[in-house]
Write a protein that holds these residues in place. Structure first.
Motif, mmCIF file in Angstrom:
data_model
loop_
_atom_site.group_PDB
_atom_site.id
_atom_site.type_symbol
_atom_site.label_atom_id
_atom_site.label_comp_id
_atom_site.label_asym_id
_atom_site.label_seq_id
_atom_site.Cartn_x
_atom_site.Cartn_y
_atom_site.Cartn_z
ATOM 1 N N ARG A 1 24.123 44.178 10.417
ATOM 2 C CA ARG A 1 25.475 44.285 9.874
ATOM 3 C C ARG A 1 26.470 43.547 10.757
ATOM 4 N N GLU A 2 26.342 43.697 12.071
ATOM 5 C CA GLU A 2 27.255 43.014 12.998
ATOM 6 C C GLU A 2 27.099 41.503 12.883
ATOM 7 N N HIS A 3 25.882 41.049 12.646
ATOM 8 C CA HIS A 3 25.650 39.619 12.438
ATOM 9 C C HIS A 3 26.411 39.149 11.200
ATOM 10 N N GLU A 4 26.356 39.932 10.136
ATOM 11 C CA GLU A 4 27.092 39.598 8.911
ATOM 12 C C GLU A 4 28.596 39.543 9.179
ATOM 13 N N VAL A 5 29.068 40.489 9.969
ATOM 14 C CA VAL A 5 30.499 40.534 10.279
ATOM 15 C C VAL A 5 30.903 39.321 11.107
ATOM 16 N N LEU A 6 30.061 38.920 12.056
ATOM 17 C CA LEU A 6 30.385 37.741 12.863
ATOM 18 C C LEU A 6 30.452 36.490 11.990
ATOM 19 N N VAL A 7 29.539 36.360 11.054
ATOM 20 C CA VAL A 7 29.594 35.230 10.122
ATOM 21 C C VAL A 7 30.910 35.247 9.357
ATOM 22 N N ALA A 8 31.294 36.427 8.894
ATOM 23 C CA ALA A 8 32.546 36.555 8.138
ATOM 24 C C ALA A 8 33.751 36.204 9.004
ATOM 25 N N ILE A 9 33.743 36.644 10.263
ATOM 26 C CA ILE A 9 34.817 36.282 11.193
ATOM 27 C C ILE A 9 34.869 34.767 11.342
ATOM 28 N N GLY A 10 33.696 34.167 11.488
ATOM 29 C CA GLY A 10 33.636 32.713 11.642
ATOM 30 C C GLY A 10 34.156 31.966 10.430
ATOM 31 N N MET A 11 34.032 32.579 9.260
ATOM 32 C CA MET A 11 34.552 31.961 8.043
ATOM 33 C C MET A 11 36.065 32.078 7.945
ATOM 34 N N GLY A 12 36.666 32.850 8.864
ATOM 35 C CA GLY A 12 38.103 33.002 8.855
ATOM 36 C C GLY A 12 38.598 34.120 7.951
ATOM 37 N N TRP A 13 37.702 35.016 7.559
ATOM 38 C CA TRP A 13 38.103 36.106 6.681
ATOM 39 C C TRP A 13 38.884 37.160 7.452
ATOM 40 N N THR A 14 39.826 37.783 6.776
ATOM 41 C CA THR A 14 40.562 38.907 7.335
ATOM 42 C C THR A 14 39.706 40.170 7.230
ATOM 43 N N ASN A 15 40.131 41.240 7.898
ATOM 44 C CA ASN A 15 39.402 42.504 7.785
ATOM 45 C C ASN A 15 39.345 42.985 6.347
ATOM 46 N N ALA A 16 40.443 42.807 5.608
ATOM 47 C CA ALA A 16 40.474 43.233 4.206
ATOM 48 C C ALA A 16 39.458 42.452 3.376
ATOM 49 N N GLU A 17 39.362 41.159 3.626
ATOM 50 C CA GLU A 17 38.412 40.325 2.889
ATOM 51 C C GLU A 17 36.973 40.691 3.246
ATOM 52 N N ILE A 18 36.729 40.969 4.539
ATOM 53 C CA ILE A 18 35.383 41.381 4.949
ATOM 54 C C ILE A 18 35.017 42.697 4.286
ATOM 55 N N ALA A 19 35.956 43.629 4.279
ATOM 56 C CA ALA A 19 35.704 44.926 3.663
ATOM 57 C C ALA A 19 35.367 44.776 2.183
ATOM 58 N N ASP A 20 36.102 43.927 1.497
ATOM 59 C CA ASP A 20 35.885 43.726 0.067
ATOM 60 C C ASP A 20 34.521 43.092 -0.205
ATOM 61 N N ARG A 21 34.175 42.074 0.570
ATOM 62 C CA ARG A 21 32.948 41.330 0.298
ATOM 63 C C ARG A 21 31.693 42.052 0.780
ATOM 64 N N LEU A 22 31.821 42.855 1.833
ATOM 65 C CA LEU A 22 30.656 43.584 2.343
ATOM 66 C C LEU A 22 30.632 45.037 1.875
ATOM 67 N N VAL A 23 31.613 45.393 1.039
ATOM 68 C CA VAL A 23 31.719 46.744 0.468
ATOM 69 C C VAL A 23 31.779 47.786 1.599
#
Length: 221
Positions: free
Chosen positions: A160-182
């Motif tokens: 899960r943390e790996h997924e979050v790091l990828v999302a951070i690298g994509m420039g996503w906000t916390n709200a966007e990460i929450a939405d896309r990773l449910v």
């Protein structure tokens, strides 16, 4: 009290910044440097919360001074001042470990807010803009088709943390990460904090750079 060192080779800007900062409750200037080498020494001796760092200075410039301050392991954070919005200086400053950058013609309230943000551990550049900078200047640093080796910093991450790091690298906000990773935003915030701790990122900007360096995200054409 937020303590600040001003590093700029021009005396008038230093004077203006000092008048503004010393006149602001909760902030005080503890030193002024007119070159990068002096800024590094002051950071070590005075241990300020923030160094307000100009880029173009004689001898050791602001980028190299930033690199030395960050490499020392000091708690001091660096806020780069640059002339242009998207240029190689801003890119190099972030790569060197700066917690953000502002334009030199920044309005006083924005400068004060930026210094406060950096002093409290936040970044003054959005992850999206960091990603744009990395993409814009990647050709200066990466050979075409270069292969990335597995980054040792990633081994401690859960799936899960790996997924979050990828999302951070994509420039996503916390709200966007929450939405896309449910996930809930509070859960994402906890994951982001753990990710940054495990990969040794001082702030979210540096986490973007880790993801980029590790090949989790690639430069966009």
């Amino acid at each position: 009290m937020t303590t600040i060192v001003i590093a700029d080779d021009q005396p008038l800007p230093r004077m203006g910044f000092r008048m503004l900062l010393d006149g602001t409750p909760g902030m005080t200037v503890v030193g002024e440097a007119d070159n990068g080498a002096q800024a590094v020494r002051m950071a070590a001796d005075l241990r300020p919360d923030v160094v307000l760092m100009d880029v173009r200075m004689p001898g050791v410039d602001g980028i190299e001074a930033t690199r030395r301050i960050v490499a020392s392991g000091a708690r001091t954070r660096v806020l780069i001042l640059t002339t242009f919005d998207l240029d190689e200086y801003a890119y190099a400053g972030l790569r060197a470990g700066a917690s953000g950058f502002l334009l030199k013609d920044v309005r006083p309230p924005e400068l004060l807010a930026g210094i406060h943000a950096v002093a409290t551990g936040d970044a003054v550049v959005s992850p999206r803009l960091t990603r744009r900078l990395l993409d814009a200047h990647a050709h200066h640093f990466l050979a075409p088709g270069a292969q990335r080796h597995r980054d040792a910093r990633l081994t401690a991450l859960s799936e899960r943390e790996h997924e979050v790091l990828v999302a951070i690298g994509m420039g996503w906000t916390n709200a966007e990460i929450a939405d896309r990773l449910v996930l809930t935003e509070s859960t994402v915030k906890k994951h982001v904090g753990r990710v940054m701790a495990k990969v040794g990122a001082r702030d979210r900007i540096q986490a973007v750079i880790v993801a980029y360096d590790a090949g989790l995200v690639t430069p966009r054409p």
